[in-house]
Design a protein around this motif. Structure first.
Motif, short mmCIF file in Angstrom:
data_model
loop_
_atom_site.label_atom_id
_atom_site.label_comp_id
_atom_site.label_asym_id
_atom_site.label_seq_id
_atom_site.Cartn_x
_atom_site.Cartn_y
_atom_site.Cartn_z
N TRP A 40 -27.46 10.74 77.21
CA TRP A 40 -27.08 11.04 78.59
C TRP A 40 -25.76 11.81 78.65
CZ3 TRP A 40 -29.67 9.11 83.23
CH2 TRP A 40 -30.88 8.45 82.95
N ASP A 41 -25.56 12.70 77.69
CA ASP A 41 -24.31 13.45 77.58
C ASP A 41 -24.53 14.89 78.07
OD1 ASP A 41 -22.04 14.84 76.80
OD2 ASP A 41 -21.93 13.90 74.82
N THR A 42 -24.28 15.11 79.36
CA THR A 42 -24.56 16.43 79.94
C THR A 42 -23.63 17.51 79.40
OG1 THR A 42 -23.23 15.81 81.87
CG2 THR A 42 -25.62 15.61 82.08
N VAL A 43 -22.46 17.12 78.93
CA VAL A 43 -21.54 18.10 78.33
C VAL A 43 -22.14 18.63 77.02
CG1 VAL A 43 -19.24 18.45 77.34
CG2 VAL A 43 -19.49 17.08 79.42
N ALA A 44 -22.66 17.72 76.20
CA ALA A 44 -23.32 18.13 74.95
C ALA A 44 -24.57 18.95 75.25
CB ALA A 44 -23.68 16.90 74.12
N VAL A 45 -25.33 18.53 76.25
CA VAL A 45 -26.55 19.27 76.63
C VAL A 45 -26.19 20.72 76.97
CG1 VAL A 45 -28.32 19.53 78.43
CG2 VAL A 45 -27.95 17.29 77.35
N ALA A 46 -25.16 20.90 77.77
CA ALA A 46 -24.75 22.25 78.18
C ALA A 46 -24.25 23.06 76.99
CB ALA A 46 -23.65 22.16 79.25
N ARG A 47 -23.46 22.44 76.13
CA ARG A 47 -22.93 23.15 74.97
C ARG A 47 -24.07 23.65 74.08
NH1 ARG A 47 -19.91 19.39 72.95
NH2 ARG A 47 -20.98 18.87 71.03
N HIS A 48 -25.02 22.79 73.81
CA HIS A 48 -26.11 23.15 72.91
C HIS A 48 -27.13 24.06 73.60
CE1 HIS A 48 -24.34 20.76 69.83
NE2 HIS A 48 -24.41 19.65 70.56
N ALA A 49 -27.25 23.96 74.91
CA ALA A 49 -28.12 24.88 75.64
C ALA A 49 -27.55 26.31 75.56
CB ALA A 49 -28.29 24.45 77.09
N ASN A 50 -26.24 26.42 75.59
CA ASN A 50 -25.61 27.73 75.38
C ASN A 50 -25.87 28.25 73.97
OD1 ASN A 50 -24.28 28.90 77.70
ND2 ASN A 50 -23.01 27.06 77.74
N GLU A 51 -25.82 27.36 72.99
CA GLU A 51 -26.16 27.74 71.61
C GLU A 51 -27.61 28.19 71.51
OE1 GLU A 51 -25.27 24.32 69.22
OE2 GLU A 51 -23.11 24.50 69.54
N LEU A 52 -28.48 27.47 72.21
CA LEU A 52 -29.90 27.83 72.20
C LEU A 52 -30.12 29.20 72.82
CD1 LEU A 52 -32.85 27.15 71.56
CD2 LEU A 52 -32.96 25.92 73.74
N LYS A 53 -29.43 29.46 73.92
CA LYS A 53 -29.51 30.76 74.59
C LYS A 53 -29.17 31.89 73.61
CE LYS A 53 -27.73 32.78 78.92
NZ LYS A 53 -27.04 33.98 78.44
N THR A 54 -28.08 31.73 72.89
CA THR A 54 -27.67 32.72 71.89
C THR A 54 -28.70 32.84 70.77
OG1 THR A 54 -25.36 32.15 72.35
CG2 THR A 54 -25.79 33.37 70.32
N ALA A 55 -29.19 31.69 70.30
CA ALA A 55 -30.17 31.68 69.21
C ALA A 55 -31.47 32.38 69.63
CB ALA A 55 -30.45 30.24 68.77
N LEU A 56 -31.88 32.18 70.87
CA LEU A 56 -33.12 32.81 71.37
C LEU A 56 -32.94 34.31 71.48
CD1 LEU A 56 -33.99 30.19 74.12
CD2 LEU A 56 -35.38 30.65 72.06
N ARG A 148 -36.78 9.09 69.39
CA ARG A 148 -35.52 8.96 70.13
C ARG A 148 -35.74 9.69 71.44
NH1 ARG A 148 -31.10 6.99 68.01
NH2 ARG A 148 -29.65 8.30 69.18
N ASN A 149 -36.03 8.91 72.46
CA ASN A 149 -36.57 9.43 73.71
C ASN A 149 -35.50 10.16 74.54
OD1 ASN A 149 -37.43 9.46 76.50
ND2 ASN A 149 -39.06 8.06 75.91
N PRO A 150 -35.67 11.49 74.74
CA PRO A 150 -34.68 12.24 75.51
C PRO A 150 -34.82 12.08 77.03
CG PRO A 150 -36.40 13.72 74.74
CD PRO A 150 -36.73 12.35 74.21
N TYR A 151 -35.89 11.42 77.47
CA TYR A 151 -36.12 11.24 78.90
C TYR A 151 -35.56 9.92 79.41
CZ TYR A 151 -38.97 15.30 78.14
OH TYR A 151 -39.38 16.57 77.79
N LEU A 152 -35.61 8.87 78.58
CA LEU A 152 -35.10 7.56 79.00
C LEU A 152 -33.83 7.19 78.25
CD1 LEU A 152 -38.61 5.85 79.22
CD2 LEU A 152 -37.28 6.87 81.08
N GLY A 153 -33.77 7.50 76.96
CA GLY A 153 -32.53 7.43 76.19
C GLY A 153 -31.84 6.09 76.12
N THR A 154 -30.52 6.14 75.97
CA THR A 154 -29.73 4.93 75.70
C THR A 154 -28.95 4.41 76.92
OG1 THR A 154 -27.84 6.27 75.01
CG2 THR A 154 -29.36 5.57 73.28
N GLN A 155 -28.87 5.22 77.98
CA GLN A 155 -28.01 4.83 79.12
C GLN A 155 -28.78 4.75 80.43
OE1 GLN A 155 -24.42 4.93 78.38
NE2 GLN A 155 -25.05 5.34 76.28
N HIS A 156 -30.07 4.46 80.35
CA HIS A 156 -30.87 4.47 81.56
C HIS A 156 -30.34 3.44 82.56
CE1 HIS A 156 -34.39 4.10 84.21
NE2 HIS A 156 -34.74 5.29 83.75
#
Length: 184
Positions: A40-56, A148-156
């Motif tokens: 549930w770490d939206t900061v990490a999600v955003a950082r890695h989504a930016n990496e994915l954007k570059t990688a794509l 490791r479920n990305p939809y329900l995760g550890t902080q539901h």
């Protein structure tokens, strides 16, 4: 003396090392986004989504143009969808909406890997039957069959980490050629 074990000669890939490396960069960013959702770490999600954007944007997709069977043309749609959903993950303010985009991203990435016949490893197509509520499944790609479920995760808010392992492999993506060296 020589360090470490002798390298095992792997079956030859039908893609260039540069293409395979560019796919690996996409996968690494994707796995990190998935793990960001798990915690549930939206900061990490955003950082890695930016990496994915570059990688794509750096994906060596043009290499497929030499193939006469239309793989390049077939890859353009899912690739375009993956790029759109990556942008949506970055744009959407709520984690729920980000997860909806992640689900669509995952479906299109799976399609892309099937079209290009990704042959550098076995990927697991995981499904959580209640990702978006009872009866509304969500999917993701994993490098192992462990969930490791990305939809329900550890902080539901309701389940805490009780649904971290909810779901399981529904399919695999595996175009690896058999290893002809006789080694298991």
């Amino acid at each position: 003396g020589p360090k470490g074990p002798k390298p095992v000669s792997l079956a030859v890939s039908k893609h260039s090392p540069a293409f395979n490396q560019s796919i690996q960069t996409v996968l690494d960013a994707y796995y990190n986004i998935s793990e960001g959702f798990v915690t549930w770490d939206t900061v990490a999600v955003a950082r890695h989504a930016n990496e994915l954007k570059t990688a794509l944007d750096s994906l060596k997709i043009d290499e497929l143009k030499v193939d006469t069977t239309g793989i390049y043309e077939s890859a353009l749609d899912p690739l375009s969808n993956v790029k759109n959903e990556t942008a949506n993950i970055l744009k959407e303010p709520s984690i729920d909406k980000k997860r909806t985009s992640f689900n669509l991203l995952s479906e299109n990435l799976r399609l892309l890997f099937i079209v290009v016949k990704y042959d550098q490893g076995k990927l697991y197509w995981q499904e959580c039957p209640m990702a978006f509520g009872e009866g509304y499944a969500g999917n993701w790609i994993s490098k192992t069959d462990a969930v490791r479920n990305p939809y329900l995760g550890t902080q539901h808010p309701e389940y805490k980490d009780g649904m971290l392992h909810c779901g399981g492999p529904k399919d695999t993506i595996n175009f690896m050629l058999p290893d002809t060296t006789g080694k298991k």
